[in-house]
Design an enzyme around this catalytic site. Sequence first.
Site, mmCIF file in Angstrom:
data_model
loop_
_atom_site.group_PDB
_atom_site.id
_atom_site.type_symbol
_atom_site.label_atom_id
_atom_site.label_comp_id
_atom_site.label_asym_id
_atom_site.label_seq_id
_atom_site.Cartn_x
_atom_site.Cartn_y
_atom_site.Cartn_z
ATOM 1 N N GLY A 12 0.818 -1.218 0.000
ATOM 2 C CA GLY A 12 0.000 0.000 0.000
ATOM 3 C C GLY A 12 0.843 1.256 0.000
ATOM 4 N N ARG A 14 1.378 3.530 -2.084
ATOM 5 C CA ARG A 14 0.862 4.743 -2.733
ATOM 6 C C ARG A 14 -0.196 5.451 -1.883
ATOM 7 N NH1 ARG A 14 0.197 3.601 -9.224
ATOM 8 N NH2 ARG A 14 2.319 4.192 -9.779
ATOM 9 N N VAL A 17 -0.793 6.339 4.316
ATOM 10 C CA VAL A 17 0.012 5.702 5.355
ATOM 11 C C VAL A 17 1.244 5.016 4.762
ATOM 12 C CG1 VAL A 17 0.041 3.919 7.144
ATOM 13 C CG2 VAL A 17 -1.939 5.423 6.924
ATOM 14 N N SER A 109 -7.404 0.356 12.376
ATOM 15 C CA SER A 109 -8.080 1.646 12.501
ATOM 16 C C SER A 109 -8.804 1.670 13.844
ATOM 17 C CB SER A 109 -9.098 1.795 11.370
ATOM 18 O OG SER A 109 -10.100 2.705 11.730
ATOM 19 N N SER A 110 -8.942 2.857 14.411
ATOM 20 C CA SER A 110 -9.594 2.962 15.722
ATOM 21 C C SER A 110 -11.079 2.597 15.661
ATOM 22 C CB SER A 110 -9.430 4.366 16.292
ATOM 23 O OG SER A 110 -9.964 5.325 15.402
ATOM 24 N N CYS A 111 -11.636 2.458 14.441
ATOM 25 C CA CYS A 111 -13.055 2.083 14.334
ATOM 26 C C CYS A 111 -13.297 0.621 14.750
ATOM 27 C CB CYS A 111 -13.580 2.308 12.919
ATOM 28 S SG CYS A 111 -12.995 1.095 11.732
ATOM 29 N N TYR A 138 -15.979 -2.795 7.712
ATOM 30 C CA TYR A 138 -14.547 -2.468 7.721
ATOM 31 C C TYR A 138 -13.913 -2.894 9.047
ATOM 32 C CZ TYR A 138 -10.316 0.398 7.132
ATOM 33 O OH TYR A 138 -9.019 0.838 7.005
ATOM 34 N N LYS A 142 -10.854 -5.593 9.796
ATOM 35 C CA LYS A 142 -9.625 -5.198 10.491
ATOM 36 C C LYS A 142 -9.406 -6.024 11.768
ATOM 37 C CE LYS A 142 -7.729 -2.077 7.896
ATOM 38 N NZ LYS A 142 -6.406 -2.362 7.305
ATOM 39 N N PRO A 165 -4.345 3.205 14.430
ATOM 40 C CA PRO A 165 -4.269 4.672 14.438
ATOM 41 C C PRO A 165 -5.623 5.349 14.656
ATOM 42 C CG PRO A 165 -3.486 3.712 12.348
ATOM 43 C CD PRO A 165 -4.237 2.655 13.090
ATOM 44 N N LEU A 168 -6.257 10.103 10.833
ATOM 45 C CA LEU A 168 -4.979 10.500 10.256
ATOM 46 C C LEU A 168 -5.167 11.608 9.227
ATOM 47 C CD1 LEU A 168 -3.619 6.906 9.619
ATOM 48 C CD2 LEU A 168 -2.875 8.457 11.445
ATOM 49 N N HIS A 181 -12.321 12.194 4.452
ATOM 50 C CA HIS A 181 -12.579 12.326 5.890
ATOM 51 C C HIS A 181 -12.673 13.796 6.269
ATOM 52 C CE1 HIS A 181 -10.915 8.151 5.696
ATOM 53 N NE2 HIS A 181 -11.984 7.969 6.444
ATOM 54 N N TRP A 204 -21.645 20.631 8.782
ATOM 55 C CA TRP A 204 -22.634 19.706 9.336
ATOM 56 C C TRP A 204 -22.632 19.695 10.862
ATOM 57 C CZ3 TRP A 204 -23.514 14.409 6.527
ATOM 58 C CH2 TRP A 204 -23.889 14.654 5.195
ATOM 59 N N ARG A 211 -12.768 15.099 18.569
ATOM 60 C CA ARG A 211 -11.968 14.211 17.733
ATOM 61 C C ARG A 211 -10.472 14.403 17.990
ATOM 62 N NH1 ARG A 211 -16.148 12.273 17.360
ATOM 63 N NH2 ARG A 211 -17.389 11.685 15.530
#
Length: 314
Positions: A12, A14, A17, A109-111, A138, A142, A165, A168, A181, A204, A211
């Site tokens: 990854g 490109r 990260v 990811s923190s999700c 997702y 992960k 993370p 980001l 994002h 919005w 955050r």
Amino acid sequence: MMEKNAKIYVAGHRGMVGSAIVRELNRQGYTNIITRTHKELDLCRQDMVEKFFAEEKPEYVFLAAAKVGGIVANEEALADFMYYNMILEMNVIHSAWENGCKKLEFLGSSCIYPRMAPQPMKESCLLTSELEKTNEAYALAKISGLKYCEFLNRQYGTDYISVMPTNLYGPNDNYHPTHSHVLPALIRRFHEAKEQKLPFVTCWGDGSPLREFLYVDDLADLCIFLMNHYSGNETVNAGTGKELTIKELTELVAKVIGYTGEIRWDPSRPNGTPRKLLDVSKSKALGWTYKTELEEGIRLSYEDFLNNPMRAER
């Protein structure tokens, strides 16, 4: 410790990260970095991945490849997000193991943490309650990658680690009008508002959600630090441990870009999760802390945005 001439594969390279990891490896004097574009190597194709690992036999792997997107993209393509991320990571991790890779680092990811996790979120809260529905596909993919690394460690004694993370931002971010994002979206909106001399910008929600943001080059620094100094089955959170409201973030972006118009809020639009903060005491205890403060990071990101000819298409 990775030797300076060790064969290192960055999957990854490109993406935001992956490209930051390659930059940081180069900066630290690592000389034998392997990369492949998606055209050269489709990580969702098991046969291609197996062939690549059998031929190249990388000693270290940073797995930063993923199919990513914001809330809209995640909700519209749940099945795709689950399939591509699950297949991709399983192919890479399994082939790394089959070919005697010394160490692999999986980026999540923190999700992955529960929707109602106590704040700030510790690594140990993983799988303690249900996930946020909008990015469940997702997150499940992960979590599976993270767990596969852990299970390989337990069953076969490998040294595979994972890092999770927070939000980001930085060079090579995606500035797409609807698929980016919050921070890159704000950079683009305020830049266009400044160029078009718009009297106000409407955002919005009410600006109240909190955050946390980490500059991507700081994450890359942590990734290499962990590759050299951490082993363990539990993941490591990557963040600053600091948070601000979306309203404060918006005002900061406007300041950096030099937009002087009015900022209005549309409370009929969703706010999202009220708070998402990572507990970063683990990385601190290991001896690592972030370097780039948010205002400086936004300034660097804006410079990248202005020099990024693809920004309109991405």
